[in-house]
Design an enzyme around this catalytic site. Structure first.
Site, mmCIF file in Angstrom:
data_model
loop_
_atom_site.group_PDB
_atom_site.id
_atom_site.type_symbol
_atom_site.label_atom_id
_atom_site.label_comp_id
_atom_site.label_asym_id
_atom_site.label_seq_id
_atom_site.Cartn_x
_atom_site.Cartn_y
_atom_site.Cartn_z
ATOM 1 N N TYR A 141 0.814 -1.214 0.000
ATOM 2 C CA TYR A 141 0.000 0.000 0.000
ATOM 3 C C TYR A 141 0.849 1.267 0.000
ATOM 4 C CZ TYR A 141 -4.452 -2.355 0.958
ATOM 5 O OH TYR A 141 -5.585 -3.108 0.874
ATOM 6 N N LYS A 191 3.697 -15.314 3.253
ATOM 7 C CA LYS A 191 3.983 -16.100 2.046
ATOM 8 C C LYS A 191 5.499 -16.305 2.015
ATOM 9 C CE LYS A 191 2.647 -18.034 -1.850
ATOM 10 N NZ LYS A 191 1.772 -19.233 -1.899
ATOM 11 N N ASP A 223 -2.246 -18.742 1.440
ATOM 12 C CA ASP A 223 -3.202 -19.545 0.654
ATOM 13 C C ASP A 223 -3.885 -20.591 1.532
ATOM 14 O OD1 ASP A 223 -0.689 -20.753 0.825
ATOM 15 O OD2 ASP A 223 -0.577 -21.361 -1.276
ATOM 16 N N ASP A 247 -6.286 -7.303 4.427
ATOM 17 C CA ASP A 247 -7.428 -6.726 3.711
ATOM 18 C C ASP A 247 -8.279 -7.841 3.122
ATOM 19 O OD1 ASP A 247 -9.042 -4.751 2.394
ATOM 20 O OD2 ASP A 247 -7.972 -5.224 0.540
ATOM 21 N N ASP A 251 -12.198 -9.619 4.704
ATOM 22 C CA ASP A 251 -13.460 -9.712 3.942
ATOM 23 C C ASP A 251 -13.908 -11.169 3.844
ATOM 24 O OD1 ASP A 251 -13.386 -6.923 3.373
ATOM 25 O OD2 ASP A 251 -14.160 -7.255 1.343
HETATM 26 C C1 IPM Z 1 -10.370 -1.578 3.779
HETATM 27 C C2 IPM Z 1 -10.449 -1.048 2.347
HETATM 28 C C3 IPM Z 1 -9.276 -0.142 2.067
HETATM 29 C C4 IPM Z 1 -8.014 -0.969 2.197
HETATM 30 C C5 IPM Z 1 -9.293 0.556 0.685
HETATM 31 C C6 IPM Z 1 -10.579 1.295 0.446
HETATM 32 C C7 IPM Z 1 -8.138 1.500 0.543
HETATM 33 O O1 IPM Z 1 -10.558 -2.099 1.459
HETATM 34 O O2 IPM Z 1 -10.305 -0.763 4.713
HETATM 35 O O3 IPM Z 1 -10.422 -2.795 3.966
HETATM 36 O O4 IPM Z 1 -7.646 -1.693 1.271
HETATM 37 O O5 IPM Z 1 -7.372 -0.876 3.258
HETATM 38 MN MN MN Z 2 -10.933 -4.035 2.413
#
Ligand code: IPM
Ligand code: MN
Ligand code: NAD
Length: 369
Positions: A141, A191, A223, A247, A251
């Protein structure tokens, strides 16, 4: 207690969910006689439209002088064609770096009332209780150099994944400290079979583990971790990982709870703590009043716990969320298979607000006995 909270609603469903989180916080302030001062500013696409930049100076200045920042979400399809440094997302990344929080805590729980809302079988998700500790200021990032170059009629793009020992150590300590208050197990995800950054990550985490003899450490490749997260989620306690892996995995972890809309986060370790739900601006449902505000509301609970050390108040919000779910109320995203009563974003916020008052009353009565 007095608390200055800068609220950055952002884009899409961001304003819809933060409105409900602020509503719950106002109720907590009323009940406990706290003085919460809310100051709202623009960020992301909303700020680009208003002032041409995703992180205006007034927003940054206000955030830097706040006790905590509560952010909704940023991002909208109309800005997707812009270069990375002009997008709404750039505003969020600049803000994270300016506030300085490097440890992003993302709890993932299976709520008993929602076990059937997960596409995973109930017996797999039941009892899952995971804390992601995601490194937030390093890796791909922020690594330099980065860019796009054109040469000999071809274009190429590059990013740099970089971690220093000190960056790994400081986030590892956050994970081990958290594990000491939980089930004393850290799984570090990397990794290391391919990446040098991951080799350094693994060695450094193993060394920090030496300071925590009571904590069990294991390492997984990312993975395999992605697979185990949905096949055996109860094997995890604290998952420590770098920025991009965190990240993606968080999710994926949302599947355990039933919806991305449920997940909250706290970013600590910097000058000002930042609180934001894990989800994005959800352009596909924005403006319809159906977004799940519970991730934002749970982020407000984390704010009270981590920034204000208001453990009782944080627990009251979390108990209120559970009570509303136990009573069968659902936003659309968590209604699958649970036979609940579907409510709007605002109705869910109202229900949690009322439940906070009831939980506080009950606690008060209990202590008075
Ligand atoms: C999160 C989001 C952010 C990230 C994006 C919007 C920059 O996906 O907070 O999970 O990748 O950190
Ligand atoms: Mn995210
Ligand atoms: P998203 O998280 O916005 O949405 C993914 C899916 O989850 C969508 O189907 C959405 O409807 C659903 N969802 C998300 N939050 C929900 C909620 N509270 N209630 C009900 N359903 C919910 O991810 P995306 O669609 O990939 O990204 C959209 C935009 O958001 C992009 O611009 C992205 O960069 C941005 N984003 C911002 C943040 C942030 O501000 N922290 C986080 C992730 C994505």
């Amino acid at each position: 207690m007095r608390l200055k909270i800068v609220v950055l609603p952002g884009d899409g469903i961001g304003p819809e969910v933060t409105e409900q989180a602020v509503r719950v916080l106002r109720e907590v302030a009323n009940i406990h006689g706290h003085n919460f001062l809310f100051e709202e500013h623009a960020v992301g696409g909303a700020a680009i439209k208003r002032s041409g930049t995703p992180l205006p100076q007034v927003t940054l200045d206000a955030s830097l002088t706040a006790d905590a920042v509560l952010l909704g979400a940023i991002g909208a399809p109309e800005f997707d064609h812009l270069p990375a440094n002009q997008r709404p997302e750039a505003g969020l990344l600049l803000l994270r770096r300016a506030l300085g929080g490097f440890a992003n805590l993302r709890p993932v729980n299976s709520y008993p009332a929602l076990a059937a809302a997960s596409p995973l079988r109930s017996e797999i998700v039941e009892g899952a209780d995971i804390l992601f500790v995601r490194e937030l200021l390093g890796g791909l990032y922020f690594g330099e150099p980065r860019g796009i170059i054109s040469q000999n009629g071809d274009s190429s793009a590059f990013n740099t994944m970089r971690y220093s020992v000190s960056e790994i150590e400081r986030v590892a300590r956050v994970a081990f400290d958290a594990a000491m208050k939980r089930r004393r197990r850290v799984t570090s995800v990397d990794k290391a079979n391919v990446l040098e950054t991951s080799q350094l990550w693994r060695q450094t985490v193993a060394r920090v583990a030496g300071e925590y003899p009571q904590v069990d450490l294991d390492h997984l490749y990312v993975d395999a971790a992605a697979m185990l997260l949905v096949t055996d989620p109860t094997r995890f306690d604290v998952i420590l990982t770098e920025n991009l892996f965190g990240d993606i995995l968080s999710d994926e972890g949302a599947v355990i709870t039933g919806s991305l809309g449920m997940l909250a986060s706290a970013t600590t370790g910097g000058a000002v703590d930042l609180y934001e739900p894990v989800h994005g601006s959800a352009p596909d449902i924005a403006g319809r009043g159906i977004a799940n505000p519970l991730g934002a509301i749970a982020s407000a609970a984390m704010l009270l716990r981590h920034t204000a050390e208001m453990e009782d108040e944080a627990e009251e919000i979390e108990a209120a969320i559970r009570a509303v779910l136990d009573a069968g109320y659902r936003t659309l995203d968590i209604s699958r298979g649970t036979g609940g009563h579907v409510v709007s974003t605002a109705e869910m916020g109202q229900l949690v607000t009322e439940a906070v008052a009831e939980v506080a009353d009950m606690r008060h009565a209990y202590h008075a006995v």
